[in-house]
Design an enzyme around this catalytic site. Structure first.
Site, PDB file in Angstrom:
ATOM      1  CB  VAL A 252      -0.960   0.017   1.210  1.00 46.08           C
ATOM      2  CG1 VAL A 252      -2.009  -1.067   1.090  1.00 46.08           C
ATOM      3  CG2 VAL A 252      -0.196  -0.105   2.533  1.00 46.08           C
ATOM      4  CB  ALA A 253       4.488   1.666  -0.074  1.00 43.96           C
ATOM      5  NE  ARG A 254       2.771   7.309  -3.875  1.00 44.47           N
ATOM      6  CZ  ARG A 254       1.804   7.439  -2.984  1.00 44.47           C
ATOM      7  NH1 ARG A 254       1.264   6.344  -2.449  1.00 44.47           N
ATOM      8  NH2 ARG A 254       1.363   8.632  -2.620  1.00 44.47           N
ATOM      9  CG  ASP A 278      -4.425   0.145  -3.021  1.00 39.62           C
ATOM     10  OD1 ASP A 278      -5.514  -0.177  -3.545  1.00 39.62           O
ATOM     11  OD2 ASP A 278      -4.164   1.301  -2.638  1.00 39.62           O
ATOM     12  CD  GLU A 283      -0.847   3.255  -9.157  1.00 41.09           C
ATOM     13  OE1 GLU A 283      -1.486   4.251  -8.724  1.00 41.09           O
ATOM     14  OE2 GLU A 283      -0.124   2.541  -8.442  1.00 41.09           O
ATOM     15  CG  HIS A 302      -3.283   4.319  -5.797  1.00 41.56           C
ATOM     16  ND1 HIS A 302      -2.099   4.742  -6.354  1.00 41.56           N
ATOM     17  CD2 HIS A 302      -3.248   4.747  -4.509  1.00 41.56           C
ATOM     18  CE1 HIS A 302      -1.388   5.400  -5.456  1.00 41.56           C
ATOM     19  NE2 HIS A 302      -2.065   5.408  -4.329  1.00 41.56           N
TER      20      HIS A 302
END
Length: 341
Positions: A252-254, A278, A283, A302
């Protein structure tokens, strides 16, 4: 005319000058998470009954209103709009990350910048916990058998007694640790300054030995860190070789914190039990990307940051900072200040 419409920048105001210590906030037009930006302006207004909150709803209104504004909040601020801001003193970014902002230009102009750190703690903490339980009880296998109308038992796992490593012990990492506490798991936190400790049973740094030592004991690896020179590509082939093949990755970071090619390779060769992503790199994830096709990879767009309470939590921080700025000016201490460094 709605309350929001009545508060647009065509009202007769002095364009951003605080009078008698009363806060004056300009809200830019871009919203987030599909929630109308009017709700953000209204949430700030509710918290500043003695102040003025203007909402710029068009590009022209933004350029006109920002000319004299001293305290501005929004999701982003491009350089062309910044050039029009002649008196800007504070920009309250409505995202936790500020890498998309023209930080050098803001710093050169002496603009103080704050972010939305802490706003996402509860919702992303719940997202992570849901992802962990999803793979612990193997709900993806159950869903697949339900689609096939197969009444056939399968083996699951138990979270109790597992080791969860949380990379990043900011507001989100702390929220994850708090929500794991009732499950009687061992927790390892990873942070730049391990001597500061944290809410986990153990805290280590990013050095190769302590970090890989933690990976070797990890059942669930949660990435909740910012993207920096240190964390970019942190989970690459070495890390994915070190971690136990029965482990699950939750990001859930980058996206770039994980080497995507190495992750695909690890999933294909059964070096991981599963992954909940996520965020991805690239992306958005292209339609033909192999990550879409793995039964043990959960992908959300995301979306962990979405919560119906986002604007309310953000408005708590922004309204408090607007009050401090109105009464203390440039000397006021602001919550979540990231500039000046």
């Amino acid at each position: 005319m709605t309350g929001s419409d009545a508060e647009h920048v065509d009202r007769e105001t002095d364009g951003g000058t605080d009078t008698a210590g009363e806060p004056h906030v300009l809200v830019l037009r871009r919203g987030t998470h599909g929630i109308p930006v009017e709700q953000y302006a209204d949430a700030i207004r509710d918290r500043l009954p003695g102040g003025t909150v203007d909402l710029a709803r068009t590009p022209t209104e933004e350029r006109e209103a920002i000319r004299d504004a001293r305290f501005v909040t929004g999701m982003t601020l491009d350089e062309s709009l910044l050039e029009a801001a002649e008196n800007l003193e504070v920009f309250a970014c409505a995202y936790a990350g500020t890498g998309h902002l023209p930080l050098e230009a803001l710093e050169e102009r002496g603009v103080r910048v704050t972010n939305a750190s802490g706003v996402h703690g509860p919702n992303i903490g719940e997202h992570v916990l849901g992802a962990i339980l999803h793979f612990t009880r193997r709900f993806h296998v159950g869903a697949r058998r339900q689609r096939r109308r197969e009444w056939r038992h399968y083996q699951a796992h138990e979270l109790h007694g597992s080791t969860v490593t949380i990379v990043g012990l900011g507001a989100i990492g702390r929220a994850v640790a708090d929500r794991l506490e009732p499950f009687d798991v061992e927790t390892i936190g990873v942070r730049y300054t391990p001597e500061k400790g944290g809410p986990t049973d153990e805290v280590v740094g990013f050095g190769d030995e302590p970090f890989h030592g933690a990976l070797a004991r990890t059942d669930y690896l949660v990435l909740a860190c910012p993207l920096t020179e240190t964390t970019r590509g942190l989970i690459g082939r070495d890390a994915l070789t070190t971690i136990d093949p029965g482990a699950v990755l939750v990001n859930v970071a980058r996206g770039p914190v994980v080497d995507t090619d190495a992750l695909v390779e690890a999933i294909r060769s059964h070096q991981l039990r599963g992954a909940s992503l996520d965020v991805t790199d690239p992306e958005p994830l292209p339609e033909d990307h192999p990550l879409w096709n793995f039964g043990n990879v959960q992908i959300t767009p995301h979306n962990a940051g979405h919560t119906p309470k986002y604007y309310d939590r953000l408005a708590d921080v922004v309204a408090e900072n607007a009050e401090r700025h109105a009464t203390g000016g440039g000397e006021a201490s602001l919550e979540n200040q990231v500039l000046p460094r």
